[in-house]
Design a protein around this motif. Structure first.
Motif, PDB file in Angstrom:
ATOM      1  N   ILE A 143      18.096 -17.991 -18.764  1.00  0.00           N
ATOM      2  CA  ILE A 143      18.062 -18.934 -20.184  1.00  0.00           C
ATOM      3  C   ILE A 143      17.086 -18.075 -21.094  1.00  0.00           C
ATOM      4  N   ILE A 144      16.098 -17.383 -20.522  1.00  0.00           N
ATOM      5  CA  ILE A 144      15.363 -16.671 -21.378  1.00  0.00           C
ATOM      6  C   ILE A 144      15.779 -15.607 -21.830  1.00  0.00           C
ATOM      7  N   ALA A 145      16.605 -14.895 -21.324  1.00  0.00           N
ATOM      8  CA  ALA A 145      17.537 -13.569 -21.757  1.00  0.00           C
ATOM      9  C   ALA A 145      18.192 -13.966 -22.625  1.00  0.00           C
ATOM     10  N   PHE A 146      18.864 -15.135 -22.454  1.00  0.00           N
ATOM     11  CA  PHE A 146      20.124 -15.604 -23.521  1.00  0.00           C
ATOM     12  C   PHE A 146      19.312 -15.752 -24.818  1.00  0.00           C
ATOM     13  N   PHE A 147      18.149 -16.599 -25.145  1.00  0.00           N
ATOM     14  CA  PHE A 147      17.402 -17.004 -26.218  1.00  0.00           C
ATOM     15  C   PHE A 147      16.917 -15.740 -26.762  1.00  0.00           C
ATOM     16  N   LEU A 148      16.391 -14.555 -26.093  1.00  0.00           N
ATOM     17  CA  LEU A 148      15.966 -13.595 -26.541  1.00  0.00           C
ATOM     18  C   LEU A 148      16.905 -12.812 -27.477  1.00  0.00           C
ATOM     19  N   GLY A 149      18.073 -12.694 -26.602  1.00  0.00           N
ATOM     20  CA  GLY A 149      19.110 -11.795 -27.153  1.00  0.00           C
ATOM     21  C   GLY A 149      19.637 -12.446 -28.391  1.00  0.00           C
ATOM     22  N   LEU A 150      19.782 -13.736 -28.531  1.00  0.00           N
ATOM     23  CA  LEU A 150      20.049 -14.575 -29.634  1.00  0.00           C
ATOM     24  C   LEU A 150      19.099 -14.332 -30.878  1.00  0.00           C
ATOM     25  N   PHE A 151      17.907 -14.526 -30.398  1.00  0.00           N
ATOM     26  CA  PHE A 151      16.931 -14.231 -31.553  1.00  0.00           C
ATOM     27  C   PHE A 151      16.771 -12.878 -32.117  1.00  0.00           C
ATOM     28  N   THR A 152      17.060 -11.893 -31.235  1.00  0.00           N
ATOM     29  CA  THR A 152      17.156 -10.319 -31.699  1.00  0.00           C
ATOM     30  C   THR A 152      18.376 -10.133 -32.408  1.00  0.00           C
ATOM     31  N   MET A 153      19.496 -10.895 -32.322  1.00  0.00           N
ATOM     32  CA  MET A 153      20.716 -10.640 -33.283  1.00  0.00           C
ATOM     33  C   MET A 153      20.603 -11.320 -34.518  1.00  0.00           C
TER      34      MET A 153
END
Length: 48
Positions: free
Chosen positions: A11-21
């Motif tokens: 979940i953390i990886a998903f939201f970090l990737g979303l925020f980065t994009m």
């Protein structure tokens, strides 16, 4: 059917990737982001 095990790390990886994009999109198209924000802000003010 097996249930996937979704961990806190996933979940953390998903939201970090979303925020980065989102951040990359804002950086590459700063003028468009500003125009969109201002248009949205004015739209909300006019609906009051």
């Amino acid at each position: 059917m097996k249930h996937p095990k979704i961990t806190k790390r996933d979940i953390i990886a998903f939201f970090l990737g979303l925020f980065t994009m989102i951040l990359i999109e804002i950086i590459t198209d700063w003028e468009g982001a500003k125009r969109g924000f201002k248009a949205g802000w004015k739209s909300v003010e006019s609906n009051k």
